[in-house]
Each structure stands twice: as structure tokens, then as C-alpha cells.
Design a protein around this motif. Structure first.
Motif, PDB file in Angstrom:
ATOM      1  N   ARG A 109       0.946  -1.177  -0.149  1.00 61.38           N
ATOM      2  CA  ARG A 109       0.109  -0.072   0.063  1.00 61.38           C
ATOM      3  C   ARG A 109       0.761   1.076  -0.091  1.00 61.38           C
ATOM      4  O   ARG A 109       0.601   2.239  -0.730  1.00 61.38           O
ATOM      5  N   GLU A 110       1.909   1.298   0.824  1.00 59.07           N
ATOM      6  CA  GLU A 110       2.889   2.529   0.942  1.00 59.07           C
ATOM      7  C   GLU A 110       3.657   2.758  -0.151  1.00 59.07           C
ATOM      8  O   GLU A 110       4.361   3.640  -0.431  1.00 59.07           O
ATOM      9  N   GLU A 111       3.715   1.742  -1.216  1.00 63.98           N
ATOM     10  CA  GLU A 111       4.448   2.073  -2.486  1.00 63.98           C
ATOM     11  C   GLU A 111       3.687   2.006  -3.694  1.00 63.98           C
ATOM     12  O   GLU A 111       4.091   2.067  -4.743  1.00 63.98           O
ATOM     13  N   THR A 112       2.238   2.149  -3.533  1.00 68.08           N
ATOM     14  CA  THR A 112       1.152   1.914  -4.781  1.00 68.08           C
ATOM     15  C   THR A 112       0.243   3.145  -4.270  1.00 68.08           C
ATOM     16  O   THR A 112       0.526   4.305  -5.293  1.00 68.08           O
ATOM     17  N   SER A 113      -0.528   3.019  -3.563  1.00 74.05           N
ATOM     18  CA  SER A 113      -1.543   4.188  -3.355  1.00 74.05           C
ATOM     19  C   SER A 113      -0.927   5.265  -2.602  1.00 74.05           C
ATOM     20  O   SER A 113      -1.664   6.614  -2.805  1.00 74.05           O
ATOM     21  N   LYS A 114       0.154   5.158  -2.197  1.00 69.29           N
ATOM     22  CA  LYS A 114       0.962   6.315  -1.473  1.00 69.29           C
ATOM     23  C   LYS A 114       2.218   6.238  -2.060  1.00 69.29           C
ATOM     24  O   LYS A 114       2.767   5.254  -2.725  1.00 69.29           O
ATOM     25  N   TYR A 115       2.997   7.366  -1.847  1.00 69.88           N
ATOM     26  CA  TYR A 115       4.519   7.332  -1.950  1.00 69.88           C
ATOM     27  C   TYR A 115       4.722   7.298  -3.454  1.00 69.88           C
ATOM     28  O   TYR A 115       5.888   6.724  -3.849  1.00 69.88           O
ATOM     29  N   THR A 116       3.874   7.714  -4.373  1.00 72.36           N
ATOM     30  CA  THR A 116       4.221   7.910  -5.875  1.00 72.36           C
ATOM     31  C   THR A 116       3.625   9.015  -6.307  1.00 72.36           C
ATOM     32  O   THR A 116       3.020   9.735  -5.604  1.00 72.36           O
ATOM     33  N   ASP A 117       4.077   9.450  -7.440  1.00 67.11           N
ATOM     34  CA  ASP A 117       3.793  10.720  -7.851  1.00 67.11           C
ATOM     35  C   ASP A 117       3.155  10.912  -9.236  1.00 67.11           C
ATOM     36  O   ASP A 117       3.539  10.493 -10.265  1.00 67.11           O
ATOM     37  N   GLY A 126      -1.238  11.769 -16.338  1.00 63.67           N
ATOM     38  CA  GLY A 126      -1.901  10.914 -15.911  1.00 63.67           C
ATOM     39  C   GLY A 126      -0.876   9.682 -15.075  1.00 63.67           C
ATOM     40  O   GLY A 126      -1.352   8.768 -14.623  1.00 63.67           O
ATOM     41  N   THR A 127       0.378   9.761 -16.020  1.00 64.04           N
ATOM     42  CA  THR A 127       1.263   8.498 -15.434  1.00 64.04           C
ATOM     43  C   THR A 127       1.668   8.864 -14.262  1.00 64.04           C
ATOM     44  O   THR A 127       1.527  10.005 -13.626  1.00 64.04           O
ATOM     45  N   SER A 128       2.464   7.928 -13.491  1.00 66.39           N
ATOM     46  CA  SER A 128       2.952   8.313 -12.136  1.00 66.39           C
ATOM     47  C   SER A 128       4.520   7.784 -12.072  1.00 66.39           C
ATOM     48  O   SER A 128       4.888   6.721 -12.847  1.00 66.39           O
ATOM     49  N   ARG A 129       5.236   8.483 -11.294  1.00 65.19           N
ATOM     50  CA  ARG A 129       6.680   8.353 -10.968  1.00 65.19           C
ATOM     51  C   ARG A 129       6.615   7.216  -9.732  1.00 65.19           C
ATOM     52  O   ARG A 129       5.874   7.537  -8.788  1.00 65.19           O
ATOM     53  N   LYS A 130       7.372   6.298 -10.118  1.00 63.60           N
ATOM     54  CA  LYS A 130       7.433   5.215  -9.034  1.00 63.60           C
ATOM     55  C   LYS A 130       8.689   4.807  -8.601  1.00 63.60           C
ATOM     56  O   LYS A 130       9.729   5.277  -9.445  1.00 63.60           O
ATOM     57  N   TRP A 131       9.058   4.369  -7.576  1.00 67.18           N
ATOM     58  CA  TRP A 131      10.358   4.198  -6.774  1.00 67.18           C
ATOM     59  C   TRP A 131      11.214   5.446  -6.832  1.00 67.18           C
ATOM     60  O   TRP A 131      12.279   5.572  -7.082  1.00 67.18           O
ATOM     61  N   THR A 132      10.708   6.544  -6.453  1.00 66.09           N
ATOM     62  CA  THR A 132      11.265   7.762  -6.308  1.00 66.09           C
ATOM     63  C   THR A 132      11.991   7.846  -4.713  1.00 66.09           C
ATOM     64  O   THR A 132      11.542   8.570  -4.006  1.00 66.09           O
ATOM     65  N   TRP A 133      12.746   7.099  -4.520  1.00 63.93           N
ATOM     66  CA  TRP A 133      13.274   6.868  -3.318  1.00 63.93           C
ATOM     67  C   TRP A 133      14.374   7.876  -2.676  1.00 63.93           C
ATOM     68  O   TRP A 133      14.095   8.527  -1.713  1.00 63.93           O
ATOM     69  N   GLU A 134      15.234   8.516  -3.498  1.00 62.73           N
ATOM     70  CA  GLU A 134      16.338   9.364  -3.136  1.00 62.73           C
ATOM     71  C   GLU A 134      15.811  10.891  -3.044  1.00 62.73           C
ATOM     72  O   GLU A 134      14.795  11.334  -3.695  1.00 62.73           O
ATOM     73  N   MET A 135      16.139  11.268  -1.850  1.00 62.41           N
ATOM     74  CA  MET A 135      15.872  12.714  -1.713  1.00 62.41           C
ATOM     75  C   MET A 135      16.632  13.841  -2.327  1.00 62.41           C
ATOM     76  O   MET A 135      17.849  13.731  -1.849  1.00 62.41           O
ATOM     77  N   ASP A 136      16.205  14.382  -3.290  1.00 65.16           N
ATOM     78  CA  ASP A 136      17.355  15.348  -4.029  1.00 65.16           C
ATOM     79  C   ASP A 136      17.504  16.621  -3.061  1.00 65.16           C
ATOM     80  O   ASP A 136      17.123  16.738  -2.199  1.00 65.16           O
TER      81      ASP A 136
END
Length: 420
Positions: free
Chosen positions: A270-278, A283-293
């Protein structure tokens, strides 16, 4: 223009007599001689103070009672699944006291005794293992200073200036020295499969907060931590054991760590699909955006830390950080990004840790549009908010590292604004 080293002394000599009572940094010798705080015995020098056992665990003096975490009531329905903010405007240096470090809970902060703590490693391993707290203490441990930033830090600012204070715009961050065992050591103890690509880490609280982490990161610098700033973790920070994932978004720093599963694929929790994606504008989503720029903010002057001393010498200070490595430079602008001056780093930048910067300057009492711009060792330069929006639109939530602007007025007060 930066001040010459002698300018502050010259300022005091030249302005003291004329500025007594008018907000000068110092006063003339004559005025000091008449100051009762100098000439008369004060209450604190007239009797005995507290004994050594007055506060067995030391607490801040009551005069600093306003230096506390704060929440924004309308952000969430209740405080159980919510967040509060580090008072970065009132701190200096880089280390965050545990009592000031922000909280983020998904189902509230739980109480878990060391004696009842268990950590399981299962999945693609030779031998599934369960570690007690005492077991973890027997492994070789390390100490590292890292920042932890919520991915939603500055998230309310995507659509425009919203929250009036550095604590609220940038306070979902802390920087502490963590003590713990490298995750690699525990995985090796269990004999992880060399072909495994991921680990899934899960917390013991009711939300079962869990995230997938690539094996490359898990074997690199991830820490299973049980101390912060030399003492036990606070309850709200995951006591007795939490995960530390340097440079990556705070949601991956699982608190009350209970399970690590070795896998060949991510769990897609849930925390990497419905949340913590951009979700982007198309309409597309950025996924696995782990690093803090790379990111920075001026903490003073700022809306919660206005200029109160009038014109003359002024220290502009703030924080900068990057999840990709060390901060190498911070520039400060007083005119909304038209011109820039290079600030002084308090010490050389450290990887995945906060850096403190200072710009010692002279304020003439006119309005300023203060900005800071950070650069890290990879060459990355902190972007403007408009540059971010060109790529990601205005409806994003996470990973807003755009340049912040404070409008400092002639009376020294500051306000959160955006400029075009």
C-alpha cells in the motif's frame, strides 16, 4: 556584500552612542554603567540554585518552552495517523535533539519493551532467524549521522505558498547520529540467496507499514538502529529498533522493525502504490522515487524568526541536504534569484547529512526576497518550483525540493511567498 571581519566592531563603535535604546547590537560604556543588570545584584546571584538531582533527566529551561514540535490540525483528521514538524527555525548547528525531531505515524506510536522485541528474517535465506534486542547488541555496531526527511516535506507548497514558517514548510526532517548494526550483517547471518533482488521490511505497529528495498541498497548502507544521539530511540521514533535508510524517503525508515523478507520482486505494498508515488499531469505516475534530491531552506530570517534588531550586521542561516551525497555549496539570494552570493558552510558537507550554512551580511532595512540554492557532490543543482512543475505539474505531493522564498519586509517580519 559580505562584511569585512572588522565591520561589526566598527559598527558597534560608530553607532553605540546614537543607538542606545534604539535596537543597536551594543550600547555605549556610559549606558552600560547605568544598566541595573550590570550595576545591581540580580536574584539569580542572590541565592542558591537547583541541586544536581532537580531534574534527573535534563530538560530545556522554561525560557525555551516555545522550541517544540508543532502540527497543523487541518492537515489530517486526527493525530493518530498524522505528522508534526521539527522547529528548525529555532535550532542551530545540524544535530536535531530527539525531543524536537518530527514524528510521522500511520497508526500511532506504540510501546514495545526491549525484552519483548523480536526481529525475523525470512524468505530466500539458508536459515530463517529471529533476533532479540540482546542479540542485536552482540553484533559489531556503527555510528553515522544521517538526515531523515518525509517525502511529503514541502508537499503543501506545490500549488503555491501555503504555510507561513520554515517549521511548517520544511520541518518534516531531522538529523541525528544513529547507532546500530548494518543490515548486511544480519542478512549474511541468515545466509541470503545471492540471486535475491529485494528485501521487504515491515513494522510491528497496527498499520504494518512496509516497504520494498532493492538488495543493492540493503547491502550498502542501511542500518538496523537502536540508539540516536547516543541514547535509546524515543517511542515516537521506533523504540526499541528502527531501520535507517540513508538519503531515501522517510517512509522507508521503518519504525518498530519486526520483519525482513528476502525476495526476488518488490511486494507492491500500500505504501508504495496508493501512496508515495507521484502522479504527473499526463496521468502517469513516478514510481520508486526513493532518493531525496538536494534541497535547502533559510531558517533565519524566516516567518517564525524575524529580524528584531533593525539594520546593520545580519546573519542569514539555514540548512541544506541531499540524498545523493554531500552538500558542496549553497548560494543565497536577497533579490529573488537575480543575484547570488556563496554562503559559508559551517563544516565540509557529509554524505546524507544536514549541512549548516551562514551568510554574514549587512542589512540596510530594505525589503529582501531571500532564497537558498543547494548543490551536491554529483553536480545536481536545486531547481526552482517552476522548473519542477514543468515536469510534474501542480498536483504532486511528494519530493518537492524547489527553492523557497521568504519576503523580508522593512520591519524585519518575513512571509512565505512565490515569485515569478
Amino acid at each position: 556584500m559580505s562584511l569585512r571581519p572588522t565591520s561589526r566592531r566598527a559598527f558597534l563603535r560608530g553607532s553605540a552612542a546614537a543607538a542606545v535604546g534604539a535596537g543597536a547590537l551594543g550600547t555605549s560604556a556610559g549606558a552600560q554603567a547605568a544598566d541595573p543588570l550590570i550595576t545591581e545584584v540580580q536574584p539569580w546571584a542572590s541565592g542558591l540554585g537547583d541541586g544536581v538531582d532537580a531534574t534527573p533527566y535534563g530538560l530545556p529551561i522554561r525560557y525555551e518552552a516555545d522550541v517544540i514540535r508543532r502540527n497543523v490540525e487541518w492537515l489530517t483528521a486526527d493525530t493518530i495517523s498524522s505528522i508534526n514538524f521539527t522547529p528548525i527555525h529555532a535550532l542551530d548547528g545540524t544535530i536535531t535533539p530527539q525531543g524536537c525531531a518530527f514524528e510521522r505515524h500511520h497508526s500511532g506510536a506504540i510501546e514495545l519493551r526491549k525484552q519483548e522485541y523480536r526481529l525475523m528474517i525470512n524468505g530466500l535465506v539458508d536459515q530463517p532467524l529471529v533476533f532479540t534486542y540482546a542479540d542485536l547488541e552482540r553484533f559489531p555496531r556503527e555510528n553515522h549521522v544521517y538526515f531523515c526527511e518525509c517525502a511529503a516535506n514541502s508537499g503543501m507548497e506545490w500549488a503555491g505558498a501555503q504555510l507561513n514558517g520554515a517549521q511548517f514548510t520544511h520541518g518534516m526532517i531531522h538529523n541525528m547520529e544513529y547507532t546500530g548494526v548494518p543490515l548486511r550483517a544480519l542478512l549474511e547471518e541468515a545466509g541470503f540467496d545471492a540471486s535475491a533482488k529485494w528485501v521487504y521490511v515491515e513494522g510491528a505497529d497496527a498499520s504494518s507499514n512496509g516497504r520494498s528495498i532493492p538488495m543493492e541498497k540493503a547491502l550498502d548502507d542501511v542500518l538496523v538502529a537502536f540508539k540516536a544521539n547516543g541514547e535509546a530511540l524515543r517511542k515516537e521514533h521506533g523504540y526499541p529498533v528502527r531501520l535507517v535508510v540513508p538519503g531515501w524517503e522517510g517512509n522507508m525508515w521503518i519504525k518498530w522493525l519486526r520483519r525482513i523478507e528476502v525476495l526476488n520482486a518488490p511486494v507492491e505494498s500500500r505504501e508504495e502504490t496508493s501512496k508515495y508515488t507521484d502522479t504527473l499531469a499526463d496521468g502517469t505516475s513516478r514510481k520508486w522515487t526513493w532518493e531525496m534530491d538536494a534541497k535547502s531552506v533559510i531558517t533565519s530570517p524566516s516567518p517564525q524568526s524575524p529580524i528584531t534588531h533593525g539594520s546593520g550586521p545580519l546573519v542569514i542561516t539555514g540548512l541544506a541536504w541531499s540524498g545523493r551525497g554531500a552538500i558542496t555549496r549553497v548560494d543565497v539570494s536577497k533579490d529573488g534569484g537575480i543575484t547570488w552570493e556563496t554562503a559559508r558552510l559551517a563544516k565540509p558537507g557529509e554524505r546524507m547529512a544536514l549541512s549548516r550554512f551562514y551568510l554574514d551580511t549587512d542589512w540596510d532595512g530594505s525589503e529582501m526576497l531571500l532564497q537558498a540554492r543547494a548543490m551536491d557532490e554529483t553536480g545536481y543543482v536545486q531547481p526552482t518550483k517552476d522548473q519542477l512543475r514543468e515536469v510534474r505539474g501542480e498536483n504532486s505531493i511528494y519530493h518537492n525540493n524547489g527553492i523557497q522564498t521568504w519576503w523580508v519586509k522593512p520591519n524585519g517580519e518575513a512571509e512565505n511567498v512565490e515569485i515569478s
